[in-house]
Design a protein around this motif. Structure first.
Motif, PDB file in Angstrom:
ATOM      1  N   SER A 253       0.833  -1.201   0.000  1.00 27.04           N
ATOM      2  CA  SER A 253       0.000   0.000   0.000  1.00 27.04           C
ATOM      3  C   SER A 253       0.870   1.255   0.000  1.00 27.04           C
ATOM      4  CB  SER A 253      -0.909   0.014   1.229  1.00 27.04           C
ATOM      5  OG  SER A 253      -1.796  -1.088   1.217  1.00 27.04           O
ATOM      6  N   PRO A 254       0.272   2.395  -0.306  1.00 26.93           N
ATOM      7  CA  PRO A 254       1.007   3.660  -0.198  1.00 26.93           C
ATOM      8  C   PRO A 254       1.444   3.919   1.237  1.00 26.93           C
ATOM      9  CG  PRO A 254      -1.038   3.945  -1.441  1.00 26.93           C
ATOM     10  CD  PRO A 254      -1.093   2.580  -0.824  1.00 26.93           C
ATOM     11  N   PRO A 280      -5.169  -0.439  -1.468  1.00 29.08           N
ATOM     12  CA  PRO A 280      -4.796   0.403  -2.597  1.00 29.08           C
ATOM     13  C   PRO A 280      -3.380   0.089  -3.055  1.00 29.08           C
ATOM     14  CG  PRO A 280      -4.776   1.668  -0.561  1.00 29.08           C
ATOM     15  CD  PRO A 280      -5.363   0.330  -0.231  1.00 29.08           C
ATOM     16  N   SER A 281      -3.162   0.128  -4.355  1.00 31.63           N
ATOM     17  CA  SER A 281      -1.853  -0.201  -4.903  1.00 31.63           C
ATOM     18  C   SER A 281      -0.902   0.965  -4.716  1.00 31.63           C
ATOM     19  CB  SER A 281      -1.961  -0.531  -6.391  1.00 31.63           C
ATOM     20  OG  SER A 281      -2.747  -1.684  -6.578  1.00 31.63           O
ATOM     21  N   SER A 317      -5.703 -10.574  -7.878  1.00 35.32           N
ATOM     22  CA  SER A 317      -5.958  -9.608  -8.949  1.00 35.32           C
ATOM     23  C   SER A 317      -5.276  -8.291  -8.609  1.00 35.32           C
ATOM     24  CB  SER A 317      -7.460  -9.401  -9.147  1.00 35.32           C
ATOM     25  OG  SER A 317      -8.064  -8.933  -7.955  1.00 35.32           O
ATOM     26  N   HIS A 318      -4.706  -7.660  -9.619  1.00 34.55           N
ATOM     27  CA  HIS A 318      -3.902  -6.454  -9.411  1.00 34.55           C
ATOM     28  C   HIS A 318      -4.225  -5.456 -10.506  1.00 34.55           C
ATOM     29  CE1 HIS A 318       0.349  -4.544  -8.802  1.00 34.55           C
ATOM     30  NE2 HIS A 318      -0.624  -3.839  -8.257  1.00 34.55           N
ATOM     31  N   SER A 319      -4.583  -4.264 -10.104  1.00 34.85           N
ATOM     32  CA  SER A 319      -4.812  -3.176 -11.051  1.00 34.85           C
ATOM     33  C   SER A 319      -3.983  -1.980 -10.618  1.00 34.85           C
ATOM     34  CB  SER A 319      -6.297  -2.819 -11.102  1.00 34.85           C
ATOM     35  OG  SER A 319      -6.715  -2.254  -9.875  1.00 34.85           O
ATOM     36  N   ASP A 320      -4.117  -0.893 -11.350  1.00 32.16           N
ATOM     37  CA  ASP A 320      -3.365   0.307 -10.999  1.00 32.16           C
ATOM     38  C   ASP A 320      -3.838   0.909  -9.690  1.00 32.16           C
ATOM     39  OD1 ASP A 320      -1.908   0.037 -13.293  1.00 32.16           O
ATOM     40  OD2 ASP A 320      -3.188   1.383 -14.489  1.00 32.16           O
TER      41      ASP A 320
END
Length: 346
Positions: A253-254, A280-281, A317-320
């Motif tokens: 995470s950030p 969040p990525s 699963s991974h997205s922006d």
């Protein structure tokens, strides 16, 4: 292994008793007046040939001992008929009787029980070797599980101690609770997680302690939204399965998280556990699952494959914007008595 050898010994005893009964019954029904002596002489020859060869196969195997094996085998073959001949009531009536009985036994009983002893030795070796292999594989699995289970990120412990040190230095009211959470977390890791299965409620408490200690890094409201649903009070699960996923959620995470941005859900539905985590990525590429000091998904996949073969699924699963993991485990262990005891104790 000792129990298996006792089973083989029992099988030997039963088979020989049945053989003696069959031989005696056959001779008795034929009306032979010497059926007792013939039963004893036949059984002695069978026992001698069988166990002599059995012993040779046990102690003189291998290429380096082939010569010893053949010499001893030849000796057993030549002396095999002697017990039958020596105890036969009519063997010494004449030299012809002696040679006939000797040749008859040499051609019939000796080859048969040599083969049976070889078959018995091969069967026992096969069973014992299979059991040894399974035991070694089990030990290897247990060693690997112990190794994988022990790989909790040490940086978390160091950071937590530094945070607690700061709280104590500032005499913050949260310091005693932080120490208590760390004590509970370490007790679970060192002692309670040594069991093959732990109550699911205890694993959830462990996650709560971990989340509470991680929260020391953030000034915002709780950044993790943990939800628990379903009848999980009687469920048992392998320990320390979720911690790597939660650890990676923080790392992935950030640096700055808002309240409730990391969502964790534990649900039990029809004897199936569903564990999902979403965070969040991070835009920083250094926060990867393979970062040094982190264990990541390979650890989790290995443990699941060893502990729950054909009983689990792990979806990533991974997205922006989001990173999501959903774990399903079917066939949970239900041990209500142990769980009630645990809940009363705590």
């Amino acid at each position: 292994m000792k129990r298996i050898k006792k089973v083989f010994t029992l099988i030997h005893l039963v088979v020989w008793k049945l053989l003696a009964l069959l031989i005696g019954l056959q001779l008795w029904t034929e009306g032979d007046p010497n059926w007792r002596a013939l039963t004893v002489s036949t059984l002695l020859t069978c026992l001698y040939v069988f166990y002599s060869h059995f012993y040779i196969l046990t102690h003189y195997q291998g290429k380096a001992r082939k010569v010893s094996y053949y010499f001893r085998l030849l000796f057993v073959i030549l002396t095999g008929p002697l017990p039958f001949v020596l105890f036969h009531p009519r063997a010494f009536a004449s030299w012809g009787n002696f040679s006939d009985y000797y040749a008859m036994t040499l051609a019939s009983a000796v080859p048969l029980f040599l083969f049976l002893s070889w078959l018995a030795r091969i069967t026992e070796n096969l069973v014992l070797n299979t059991i040894r292999k399974e035991q070694l594989e089990k030990q290897a699995v247990e060693a690997e599980l112990y190794y994988l289970k022990s790989q909790i990120n040490p940086h978390f412990l160091f950071n937590t101690l530094n945070n607690i040190h700061t709280l104590v230095y500032k005499q913050a009211p949260a310091a005693p609770e932080a120490v208590q959470r760390l004590s509970s977390l370490m007790r679970y890791m060192i002692y309670e997680s040594n069991a093959a299965l732990v109550p699911l409620v205890r694993e959830i408490d462990y996650l709560r302690d971990y989340i509470g200690l991680q929260q020391l890094r953030y000034k915002n409201s709780p950044v993790v939204d943990l939800k628990v649903q379903g009848e999980f009070a009687s469920c048992h699960i392998a320990p320390l399965l979720f911690i790597h996923l939660l650890e990676n959620a923080y790392k992935h995470s950030p640096a700055r998280l808002e309240a409730g941005q990391v969502k964790v859900k534990v649900e039990v539905n029809d004897n199936t556990l569903i564990f999902s985590i979403q965070n969040p990525s991070a835009k920083n590429p250094g926060n990867s699952l393979e970062e040094p000091g982190g264990i990541g998904l390979p650890n989790v996949r290995k443990r699941l494959a060893l502990l729950y073969p054909q009983q689990h699924s792990l979806e990533v699963s991974h997205s922006d914007e989001l990173f999501t993991i959903v774990l399903h485990i079917q066939g949970l262990k239900m041990q209500s008595h142990d769980t009630k005891t645990y809940l009363l104790h705590h």
